[in-house]
Design a protein around this motif. Structure first.
Motif, mmCIF file in Angstrom:
data_model
loop_
_atom_site.group_PDB
_atom_site.id
_atom_site.type_symbol
_atom_site.label_atom_id
_atom_site.label_comp_id
_atom_site.label_asym_id
_atom_site.label_seq_id
_atom_site.Cartn_x
_atom_site.Cartn_y
_atom_site.Cartn_z
ATOM 1 N N PRO A 31 0.830 -1.211 0.000
ATOM 2 C CA PRO A 31 0.000 0.000 0.000
ATOM 3 C C PRO A 31 0.863 1.259 0.000
ATOM 4 O O PRO A 31 1.901 1.319 0.650
ATOM 5 C CB PRO A 31 -0.796 -0.131 1.310
ATOM 6 N N GLY A 32 0.407 2.224 -0.765
ATOM 7 C CA GLY A 32 1.154 3.468 -0.873
ATOM 8 C C GLY A 32 2.069 3.530 -2.076
ATOM 9 O O GLY A 32 2.531 4.615 -2.450
ATOM 10 N N VAL A 33 2.348 2.389 -2.707
ATOM 11 C CA VAL A 33 3.175 2.372 -3.916
ATOM 12 C C VAL A 33 2.272 2.549 -5.127
ATOM 13 O O VAL A 33 1.319 1.786 -5.316
ATOM 14 C CB VAL A 33 3.980 1.064 -4.037
ATOM 15 N N ASP A 34 2.553 3.544 -5.929
ATOM 16 C CA ASP A 34 1.773 3.828 -7.133
ATOM 17 C C ASP A 34 2.167 2.831 -8.225
ATOM 18 O O ASP A 34 3.339 2.762 -8.612
ATOM 19 C CB ASP A 34 2.049 5.267 -7.578
ATOM 20 N N VAL A 35 1.218 2.056 -8.719
ATOM 21 C CA VAL A 35 1.493 1.020 -9.715
ATOM 22 C C VAL A 35 0.665 1.289 -10.964
ATOM 23 O O VAL A 35 -0.561 1.422 -10.889
ATOM 24 C CB VAL A 35 1.155 -0.386 -9.178
ATOM 25 N N THR A 36 1.321 1.365 -12.095
ATOM 26 C CA THR A 36 0.640 1.530 -13.376
ATOM 27 C C THR A 36 1.043 0.397 -14.311
ATOM 28 O O THR A 36 2.058 -0.271 -14.093
ATOM 29 C CB THR A 36 0.979 2.878 -14.042
ATOM 30 N N THR A 37 0.230 0.176 -15.335
ATOM 31 C CA THR A 37 0.523 -0.872 -16.315
ATOM 32 C C THR A 37 0.540 -0.281 -17.710
ATOM 33 O O THR A 37 -0.106 0.725 -17.990
ATOM 34 C CB THR A 37 -0.519 -1.998 -16.256
ATOM 35 N N GLU A 38 1.291 -0.950 -18.572
ATOM 36 C CA GLU A 38 1.354 -0.522 -19.966
ATOM 37 C C GLU A 38 1.667 -1.721 -20.840
ATOM 38 O O GLU A 38 2.501 -2.562 -20.479
ATOM 39 C CB GLU A 38 2.433 0.552 -20.148
ATOM 40 N N GLN A 39 0.989 -1.796 -21.964
ATOM 41 C CA GLN A 39 1.286 -2.850 -22.920
ATOM 42 C C GLN A 39 1.956 -2.236 -24.141
ATOM 43 O O GLN A 39 1.502 -1.229 -24.673
ATOM 44 C CB GLN A 39 0.023 -3.590 -23.338
ATOM 45 N N ILE A 40 3.064 -2.866 -24.558
ATOM 46 C CA ILE A 40 3.839 -2.382 -25.693
ATOM 47 C C ILE A 40 3.867 -3.480 -26.748
ATOM 48 O O ILE A 40 4.036 -4.658 -26.436
ATOM 49 C CB ILE A 40 5.274 -2.032 -25.272
ATOM 50 N N THR A 41 3.701 -3.096 -27.985
ATOM 51 C CA THR A 41 3.769 -4.051 -29.094
ATOM 52 C C THR A 41 5.138 -3.962 -29.750
ATOM 53 O O THR A 41 5.627 -2.872 -30.038
ATOM 54 C CB THR A 41 2.681 -3.764 -30.133
#
Length: 301
Positions: A77-87
């Motif tokens: 908790p408290g850690v900012d997590v984002t996702t991204e998909q790359i081709t």
């Protein structure tokens, strides 16, 4: 691009271990985590197969980082997590992702027996080409593995960190490499163990009687060169305890041995832009394959 701890994620146990390590590192550095999944479109004949179609593959590739991100947010908790998909091609995409980040974290398969990594062609290619630090984490790596045992002798993430180990070439010390190692030790409130090796006198190779005075002189000269290389860093990081190890023999062997009691091993890679292509060098290559702690490969000029 904002500073991030970026992870190459494919859903494998090793990449999930890398994501966990990245979340812990991001907390230490007060940085966000970026989970990157590289989707390489299947060749046309495979794309037509009912079970391996492009839409099925892409759906699975989107699900992996989404579920991993949800787990990281719950456990950290408290850690900012984002996702991204790359081709694109994995190695090329990950090199680009590394160059846009504070560091890139990749997973490796563990070897049986005494331990070590199995680094695939993609991982080695990224290590040889990225111009930002790349950290390799073995499948099954746990937070407690990076800490000393508690007073009862039980592994515990609440205990102090094990030392950070730095492999240093005292003939060409680089500020980027040394600074990364000192910062890692400072963030972990642990010691920095600096390892440098020197060559035995030639009589060893020819089976001649040892010259103890010559050996002692070479050892003293090497220890002195290490002290000189680290003098300014002692002043810059007065709270970091430094342990200097000047050892004769092959540097990779000493670093692999030191990794057994380390929280992180830091090695350098000289950036080369030549027609022969990039590579990580024999010491870095050996450490990547045989170290038992996470390994950071730090590129430098």
């Amino acid at each position: 691009m904002r500073r991030t701890v970026t992870v190459g994620l494919d859903g494998s146990p090793e990449s999930l271990a890398a994501a966990e390590w990245a979340a812990r590192e991001a907390r230490l550095r007060a940085l966000p985590v970026r989970l990157v999944n590289v989707w390489e479109p299947a060749p046309q004949p495979m794309a037509q197969a009912p079970l391996l179609g492009a839409e099925t593959h892409q759906h699975w590739s989107e699900r992996v980082p989404r579920e991993a991100a949800e787990g990281l947010r719950a456990r950290h908790p408290g850690v900012d997590v984002t996702t991204e998909q790359i081709t694109g091609r994995p190695a090329e995409a990950l090199v680009k992702a590394a160059d846009e980040a504070e560091m890139l974290v990749l997973g490796t398969r563990g070897l049986s027996g005494a331990g070590g990594f199995m680094v695939g062609s993609v991982g080695l290619s990224v290590a040889a080409r990225a111009e930002r630090p790349v950290v390799y984490v073995r499948a099954g790596e746990q937070a407690a593995d990076e800490h000393l045992p508690d007073p009862a002798g039980i592994p515990s993430a609440a205990a102090p960190f094990r030392p950070v180990v730095l492999g240093l070439d005292t003939s060409r010390p680089d500020d980027t490499l040394i600074g990364f190692a000192f910062e890692a030790a400072l963030l972990r409130a642990t010691a920095l163990r600096v390892v440098h090796s020197w060559n035995e006198p030639p009589y060893i190779a020819y089976g001649l009687p040892p010259d103890l005075k010559m050996t002692a002189r070479l050892a003293a000269e090497d220890a002195s060169s290490m002290t000189v290389a680290l003098r300014a860093w002692r002043e810059k990081y007065p709270s970091v305890e430094i342990v200097e190890d000047s050892l004769s023999g092959k540097p990779a062997n000493h670093l692999v041995d030191a990794s057994r009691e380390a929280s992180l091993v830091v090695v350098g890679r000289r950036i080369r832009r030549s027609a022969l292509g990039a590579h990580i060098g024999p010491v870095g290559h050996a450490v990547l394959h045989h170290a038992t702690a996470p390994v950071a490969v730090v590129p430098h000029q």
